[in-house]
Design a protein around this motif. Structure first.
Motif, mmCIF file in Angstrom:
data_model
loop_
_atom_site.group_PDB
_atom_site.id
_atom_site.type_symbol
_atom_site.label_atom_id
_atom_site.label_comp_id
_atom_site.label_asym_id
_atom_site.label_seq_id
_atom_site.Cartn_x
_atom_site.Cartn_y
_atom_site.Cartn_z
ATOM 1 N N GLU A 1 54.268 17.472 28.025
ATOM 2 C CA GLU A 1 55.114 16.954 27.059
ATOM 3 C C GLU A 1 54.910 15.458 27.107
ATOM 4 N N ALA A 2 54.210 14.607 26.097
ATOM 5 C CA ALA A 2 53.772 13.238 26.316
ATOM 6 C C ALA A 2 55.374 12.420 26.201
ATOM 7 N N LEU A 3 55.154 11.639 27.076
ATOM 8 C CA LEU A 3 56.424 10.646 27.360
ATOM 9 C C LEU A 3 56.155 9.272 26.697
ATOM 10 N N HIS A 4 56.784 8.943 25.786
ATOM 11 C CA HIS A 4 56.475 7.618 24.959
ATOM 12 C C HIS A 4 57.092 6.552 25.507
ATOM 13 N N GLY A 5 56.694 5.359 25.182
ATOM 14 C CA GLY A 5 57.378 4.219 25.605
ATOM 15 C C GLY A 5 56.359 3.299 26.494
ATOM 16 N N GLY A 6 55.682 3.794 27.422
ATOM 17 C CA GLY A 6 54.767 3.079 28.100
ATOM 18 C C GLY A 6 53.576 2.357 27.487
ATOM 19 N N ILE A 7 53.133 1.387 28.124
ATOM 20 C CA ILE A 7 52.042 0.497 27.549
ATOM 21 C C ILE A 7 50.828 0.839 28.251
ATOM 22 N N THR A 8 50.683 0.962 29.581
ATOM 23 C CA THR A 8 49.367 0.806 30.218
ATOM 24 C C THR A 8 48.805 2.174 30.666
ATOM 25 N N ALA A 9 49.946 3.183 30.738
ATOM 26 C CA ALA A 9 49.481 4.235 31.214
ATOM 27 C C ALA A 9 49.940 5.474 30.548
ATOM 28 N N ARG B 1 51.491 10.400 36.047
ATOM 29 C CA ARG B 1 51.368 9.079 35.419
ATOM 30 C C ARG B 1 49.670 8.971 35.589
ATOM 31 N N THR B 2 48.823 8.615 34.538
ATOM 32 C CA THR B 2 47.480 8.444 34.551
ATOM 33 C C THR B 2 47.097 7.122 33.865
ATOM 34 N N PHE B 3 46.128 6.350 34.870
ATOM 35 C CA PHE B 3 45.687 5.096 34.097
ATOM 36 C C PHE B 3 44.057 5.481 33.709
ATOM 37 N N VAL B 4 43.893 5.108 32.451
ATOM 38 C CA VAL B 4 42.704 5.326 31.907
ATOM 39 C C VAL B 4 42.074 4.054 31.666
ATOM 40 N N GLY B 5 41.006 3.715 32.029
ATOM 41 C CA GLY B 5 40.209 2.465 31.962
ATOM 42 C C GLY B 5 41.374 1.268 32.167
ATOM 43 N N VAL B 6 41.980 1.246 33.253
ATOM 44 C CA VAL B 6 42.730 0.159 33.638
ATOM 45 C C VAL B 6 42.130 -0.478 34.957
ATOM 46 N N PRO C 1 44.887 7.287 43.913
ATOM 47 C CA PRO C 1 44.659 5.791 43.426
ATOM 48 C C PRO C 1 43.320 5.759 43.057
ATOM 49 N N THR C 2 42.305 6.461 43.541
ATOM 50 C CA THR C 2 40.905 5.963 43.380
ATOM 51 C C THR C 2 40.038 7.119 42.679
ATOM 52 N N ALA C 3 40.837 8.102 42.146
ATOM 53 C CA ALA C 3 40.159 9.229 41.234
ATOM 54 C C ALA C 3 39.209 9.902 42.015
ATOM 55 N N THR C 4 39.717 10.159 43.145
ATOM 56 C CA THR C 4 38.681 11.060 44.145
ATOM 57 C C THR C 4 38.922 12.717 43.672
ATOM 58 N N HIS C 5 39.898 12.995 43.130
ATOM 59 C CA HIS C 5 39.904 14.207 42.880
ATOM 60 C C HIS C 5 40.244 14.423 41.222
ATOM 61 N N CYS C 6 40.797 13.515 40.639
ATOM 62 C CA CYS C 6 41.322 13.562 39.186
ATOM 63 C C CYS C 6 40.168 12.812 38.275
ATOM 64 N N GLU C 7 40.265 13.071 37.055
ATOM 65 C CA GLU C 7 39.267 12.259 36.145
ATOM 66 C C GLU C 7 39.439 10.823 36.320
ATOM 67 N N TYR C 8 40.803 10.351 36.389
ATOM 68 C CA TYR C 8 41.338 8.956 36.296
ATOM 69 C C TYR C 8 42.615 8.676 37.394
ATOM 70 N N PRO C 9 42.608 7.839 37.779
ATOM 71 C CA PRO C 9 43.574 7.427 38.835
ATOM 72 C C PRO C 9 45.027 7.889 38.319
ATOM 73 N N SER C 10 45.648 8.641 39.207
ATOM 74 C CA SER C 10 46.764 9.416 38.722
ATOM 75 C C SER C 10 47.956 9.504 39.881
ATOM 76 N N LEU C 11 49.108 9.703 39.431
ATOM 77 C CA LEU C 11 50.218 9.890 40.401
ATOM 78 C C LEU C 11 51.194 10.639 39.851
ATOM 79 N N LEU C 12 51.601 11.557 40.832
ATOM 80 C CA LEU C 12 52.404 12.955 40.281
ATOM 81 C C LEU C 12 53.870 12.569 41.115
ATOM 82 N N MET C 13 55.025 12.861 40.567
ATOM 83 C CA MET C 13 56.215 12.348 41.009
ATOM 84 C C MET C 13 57.157 13.429 40.293
#
Length: 317
Positions: free
Chosen positions: A32-40, A60-65, A97-109
């Motif tokens: 489910e997409a969570l809304h309200g963020g600006i950069t991620a 949390r995934t940062f695309v092109g940041v 943080p360096t997208a070694t495993h994911c398409e883009y830098p990501s964090l799971l919490m």
């Protein structure tokens, strides 16, 4: 054998990475997409357990940041030191943080209950809770300090809103042209504001209001408490009106927080973050409208920012 289809909107490499950090027999059954963020990009992942129950995680995934690695490392570092402190924050599951495993830098919490409350109604009850929670964060003394704060706004990069009080803004720019006043360092959230605080929302107006979580630690830093207070103040001014922003420093001190004793030093930090907000009015206003505050047009937010900065400068004499 049950066929668990790939959830939509989670990229294949990222989904595989998430799956490797689940317990044995668990799988992602819904996103489910969570809304309200600006950069991620933010998504809630519902995890099915072997026993038939579910639990939720947040991706949390940062695309092109450009700053993605720094932000994710800061957030991971903060989430690693917060358990046991009494600050309700997500628990870190994994970070790439360096997208070694994911398409883009990501964090799971882990996922926390509650939701941000951006409405004007009930703010008088929430404001002291915000102040107390921020003072508690500043009281933390982690064994490993986060990196120093970053403040990129300069007197020459300030974006003056159309129709703003030119004299007040020029005077404000001169305030931050001076070197930052020396202040003791504190553990900073660096984006502490209503959009990053979760509340237990009850339909009953008489029910006790409580904070269930503080999220988005991507800018966690070490620096003056005044900077966190200044940031929350300007966001309150833009969301709810300038008077609420002007009121927050007093609420913070009433909650036991310590700010600069010198009026000019206080003004420096309040003005610095106020002017920094001028560079982000349009994306911030757009995010708030998506979150339900359709009244907050870009023009409305610009006018509130102008009124807030003008009030700060008038109060300073």
């Amino acid at each position: 054998m049950t066929n668990h289809e790939e959830p939509p909107n989670v990229r294949p490499l990222t989904l595989a990475w998430v799956s490797r950090h689940l317990e044995a027999g668990e799988h992602v059954i819904r996103t489910e997409a969570l809304h309200g963020g600006i950069t991620a990009e933010m998504r809630k992942l519902t995890i099915g357990t072997p026993g038939g129950d579910t639990r939720d995680l947040v991706l949390r995934t940062f695309v092109g940041v450009e700053q993605a690695q720094d932000w994710l490392e800061r957030e991971a570092g903060a989430l690693a030191v917060l358990p046991g402190t009494g600050v309700p924050a997500p628990a870190l599951v994994a970070v790439d943080p360096t997208a070694t495993h994911c398409e883009y830098p990501s964090l799971l919490m882990t996922h926390l209950p509650g939701r941000p409350v951006l409405d004007d109604e009930g703010l008088d009850r929430r404001l002291p809770l915000l102040a107390r929670r921020l003072a508690a964060i500043h009281a933390l003394r982690p064994a490993k300090r986060p990196r120093g704060y970053v403040a990129l706004t300069t007197a020459d990069t300030v974006v003056v809103p159309e129709g703003a009080d030119a004299a007040a803004w020029a005077a404000a720019a001169e305030v931050i042209r001076k070197p930052p006043p020396p202040r003791p360092g504190r553990f900073l959230h660096r984006d502490f504001q209503p959009g990053n605080v979760l509340f237990d929302v009850s339909p009953s107006a008489s029910a006790e209001v409580r904070i269930t979580g503080v999220v988005d630690w991507a800018a966690a830093s070490w620096g003056p408490a005044d900077l966190d207070v200044a940031h929350c103040s300007v966001v309150l001014a833009l969301l709810h009106g300038p008077a609420w922003g002007l009121r927050f420093p007093e609420a913070y001190e009433e909650a036991g927080g310590e700010l600069a004793a010198d009026a000019d030093e206080r003004l420096y930090w309040l003005v610095r973050d106020g002017l920094a907000s001028s560079e982000e009015v349009e994306p911030v206003a757009r995010a708030w409208r998506r979150a339900g505050r359709t009244d907050l047009t870009t023009r409305t937010v610009e006018e509130r920012l102008d009124a807030y900065v003008t009030a700060l400068m008038k109060a300073s004499g």
